[in-house]
Design a protein around this motif. Structure first.
Motif: not given
Length: 226
Positions: A87-97
């Motif tokens: 996303g814009i500036y990398g504002e969305s994320s997910y970590d499966s751990r």
């Protein structure tokens, strides 16, 4: 001539007359009797049909057995985990751990846009296939720009920019790539197919995450970029 002679002649004439009358009748009766006692002609019989048996020659070609099809089933490694930023500036994320899913950091109260998501085995298998079959992260440098070739004279950029990070661990090995502050542009702008493949995988994973009920229950964006 005496009377006795006349009587004799008269009797003879009568006998001859009877013979003349009866003879044709006897001839006709004899002919009919002969026809009745004779064998009747049988109707002509149609000639019996004859059957000819033809033996076809055996084929010169030997039928080959159908080829066996071997299918390989992708198995999800026990230690598989991954993380993605997009996303814009990398504002969305997910970590499966940790299961932490972040919709955006650009908010008055960022914690309102964070939730926990535990993926199903099928969802994790889908993502594992994307990361191992659609691309090979070992072929990418640690930092990669899919729109600008190294030492290029033409530089593609945008404001705002986007950031994509992909990382996964499987079978004891970790692969990762970072596309930091790259242009917000279409895949057709990539200078090589490898960059296009990377963007397709990142898009597929992010769409899978955004299609979950956990993502959909988060509030709408507070701020938008022009």
């Amino acid at each position: 001539m005496s009377k006795s002679s006349n009587k004799t002649i008269s009797k003879r004439n009568t006998a001859l007359l009877l013979i003349a009358i009866l003879l044709p009748i006897l001839i006709v009766l004899s002919s009919c009797s002969s026809n009745d006692s004779g064998e009747t002609e049988s109707a002509p019989q149609a000639p019996s049909a004859s059957t000819t048996r033809i033996t076809l020659p055996k084929s010169r070609y030997t039928e080959l057995p159908a080829p066996s099809v071997t299918t390989t089933r992708t198995t999800l490694p026990d230690d598989f985990s991954f993380s993605i930023t997009w996303g814009i500036y990398g504002e969305s994320s997910y970590d499966s751990r940790s299961g932490e899913l972040v919709k955006t950091k650009n908010a008055t109260t960022p914690s309102d846009y964070i939730t926990k998501l535990i993926l199903t085995e099928n969802q994790k298998l889908t993502i594992y296939k994307l990361l191992t079959e659609d691309i090979d992260l070992s072929l990418y440098p640690a930092y990669y720009d899919p729109f600008n070739a190294p030492n290029t004279d033409i530089f593609i950029a945008s404001d705002p920019s986007q950031t994509i990070r992909l990382s996964f661990t499987a079978n004891g090995h970790t692969r990762s790539v970072g596309c930091v502050n790259i242009a917000v542009a279409g895949m057709e702008e990539c200078y090589e197919k490898k960059g296009e493949d990377l963007l397709k995988v990142a898009l597929s994973i992010s769409e899978l995450l955004m299609d979950t009920e956990e993502w959909k229950t988060l509030p709408e964006y507070e701020f938008f970029y022009d």
